[in-house]
Design a protein around this motif. Structure first.
Motif, PDB file in Angstrom:
ATOM      1  N   TYR A 161      73.739 -38.880   7.547  1.00 18.90           N
ATOM      2  CA  TYR A 161      72.567 -39.228   8.362  1.00 18.90           C
ATOM      3  C   TYR A 161      71.376 -39.514   7.463  1.00 18.90           C
ATOM      4  O   TYR A 161      71.118 -38.796   6.506  1.00 18.90           O
ATOM      5  CB  TYR A 161      72.235 -38.071   9.315  1.00 18.90           C
ATOM      6  CG  TYR A 161      73.420 -37.697  10.155  1.00 18.90           C
ATOM      7  CD1 TYR A 161      73.737 -38.417  11.291  1.00 18.90           C
ATOM      8  CD2 TYR A 161      74.245 -36.638   9.781  1.00 18.90           C
ATOM      9  CE1 TYR A 161      74.844 -38.090  12.059  1.00 18.90           C
ATOM     10  CE2 TYR A 161      75.354 -36.297  10.540  1.00 18.90           C
ATOM     11  CZ  TYR A 161      75.651 -37.036  11.674  1.00 18.90           C
ATOM     12  OH  TYR A 161      76.747 -36.710  12.426  1.00 18.90           O
ATOM     13  N   GLN A 162      70.648 -40.592   7.807  1.00 19.92           N
ATOM     14  CA  GLN A 162      69.497 -41.008   7.004  1.00 19.92           C
ATOM     15  C   GLN A 162      68.307 -41.287   7.909  1.00 19.92           C
ATOM     16  O   GLN A 162      68.458 -41.462   9.117  1.00 19.92           O
ATOM     17  CB  GLN A 162      69.843 -42.259   6.190  1.00 19.92           C
ATOM     18  CG  GLN A 162      70.943 -42.024   5.180  1.00 19.92           C
ATOM     19  CD  GLN A 162      71.257 -43.261   4.363  1.00 19.92           C
ATOM     20  OE1 GLN A 162      70.731 -44.344   4.589  1.00 19.92           O
ATOM     21  NE2 GLN A 162      72.131 -43.090   3.377  1.00 19.92           N
ATOM     22  N   VAL A 163      67.136 -41.360   7.273  1.00 22.40           N
ATOM     23  CA  VAL A 163      65.903 -41.642   8.007  1.00 22.40           C
ATOM     24  C   VAL A 163      64.845 -42.163   7.037  1.00 22.40           C
ATOM     25  O   VAL A 163      64.870 -41.828   5.857  1.00 22.40           O
ATOM     26  CB  VAL A 163      65.386 -40.360   8.726  1.00 22.40           C
ATOM     27  CG1 VAL A 163      64.929 -39.312   7.732  1.00 22.40           C
ATOM     28  CG2 VAL A 163      64.316 -40.671   9.742  1.00 22.40           C
ATOM     29  N   LEU A 196      67.574 -38.646  13.199  1.00 19.63           N
ATOM     30  CA  LEU A 196      68.267 -39.252  12.072  1.00 19.63           C
ATOM     31  C   LEU A 196      69.220 -40.352  12.539  1.00 19.63           C
ATOM     32  O   LEU A 196      69.782 -40.281  13.624  1.00 19.63           O
ATOM     33  CB  LEU A 196      69.050 -38.190  11.300  1.00 19.63           C
ATOM     34  CG  LEU A 196      68.247 -36.991  10.798  1.00 19.63           C
ATOM     35  CD1 LEU A 196      69.163 -35.999  10.087  1.00 19.63           C
ATOM     36  CD2 LEU A 196      67.127 -37.426   9.880  1.00 19.63           C
ATOM     37  N   GLU A 197      69.390 -41.372  11.703  1.00 20.59           N
ATOM     38  CA  GLU A 197      70.299 -42.471  11.983  1.00 20.59           C
ATOM     39  C   GLU A 197      71.655 -42.161  11.369  1.00 20.59           C
ATOM     40  O   GLU A 197      71.740 -41.648  10.257  1.00 20.59           O
ATOM     41  CB  GLU A 197      69.774 -43.764  11.357  1.00 20.59           C
ATOM     42  CG  GLU A 197      68.365 -44.120  11.744  1.00 20.59           C
ATOM     43  CD  GLU A 197      67.732 -45.101  10.757  1.00 20.59           C
ATOM     44  OE1 GLU A 197      68.441 -45.693   9.917  1.00 20.59           O
ATOM     45  OE2 GLU A 197      66.507 -45.267  10.834  1.00 20.59           O
ATOM     46  N   ARG A 257      63.156 -43.152   1.915  1.00 15.55           N
ATOM     47  CA  ARG A 257      64.462 -43.129   2.575  1.00 15.55           C
ATOM     48  C   ARG A 257      65.144 -41.833   2.180  1.00 15.55           C
ATOM     49  O   ARG A 257      65.311 -41.519   0.996  1.00 15.55           O
ATOM     50  CB  ARG A 257      65.301 -44.330   2.138  1.00 15.55           C
ATOM     51  CG  ARG A 257      66.620 -44.435   2.880  1.00 15.55           C
ATOM     52  CD  ARG A 257      66.407 -44.798   4.322  1.00 15.55           C
ATOM     53  NE  ARG A 257      67.672 -45.087   4.988  1.00 15.55           N
ATOM     54  CZ  ARG A 257      67.784 -45.286   6.270  1.00 15.55           C
ATOM     55  NH1 ARG A 257      66.714 -45.272   7.056  1.00 15.55           N
ATOM     56  NH2 ARG A 257      68.950 -45.528   6.804  1.00 15.55           N
TER      57      ARG A 257
END
Length: 120
Positions: free
Chosen positions: A103-105, A95-96, A79
């Motif tokens: 923003y994360q992925v 990216l979320e 993560r």
């Protein structure tokens, strides 16, 4: 992957948390002055001046040419949280949105390079 406060006391590093002019040390095993707070978790409070060192550590890495913090891992996935400021990278990398401007992925471990610890 480390991400949090670390205190060094008597040459040993502990996960820790600040509490004003004191620091709480956490250990998975019993030790001198530690009190069990749950199974496999022990805590001891100390004044800051008794510590050998106190700092914050984050794990950093690169994925697809961009810089990230490593937040955790699950199997062969990691993560990541984007640390760059290229608005185009967000869409290109898929990216979320975790929070405003954050923003994360989940990324495959084999694609991640340059993993290192950053001391703050």
């Amino acid at each position: 992957m480390r991400d949090g406060y670390i205190a060094r006391w008597k040459g040993v590093e502990y996960d820790s948390s600040p509490d004003g002019m004191h620091v709480r040390l956490y250990s998975p095993t019993p030790g001198e002055g530690f009190v069990q707070i749950e199974e496999n978790r022990y805590r001891r409070g100390l004044p800051l001046e008794e510590l050998d060192d106190f700092f914050y550590v984050r794990t950093t890495a690169r994925w697809r040419g961009e810089s990230f913090y490593v937040l955790g891992e699950n199997g062969n996935w990691m993560r990541l949280e984007y640390t760059g400021n290229d608005p185009n990278a967000v869409g290109i990398l898929g990216l979320e949105t975790y929070d405003v401007g954050v923003y994360q992925v989940w990324a495959p471990r084999e694609e991640i390079t340059d993993i290192a610890e950053e001391y703050i």
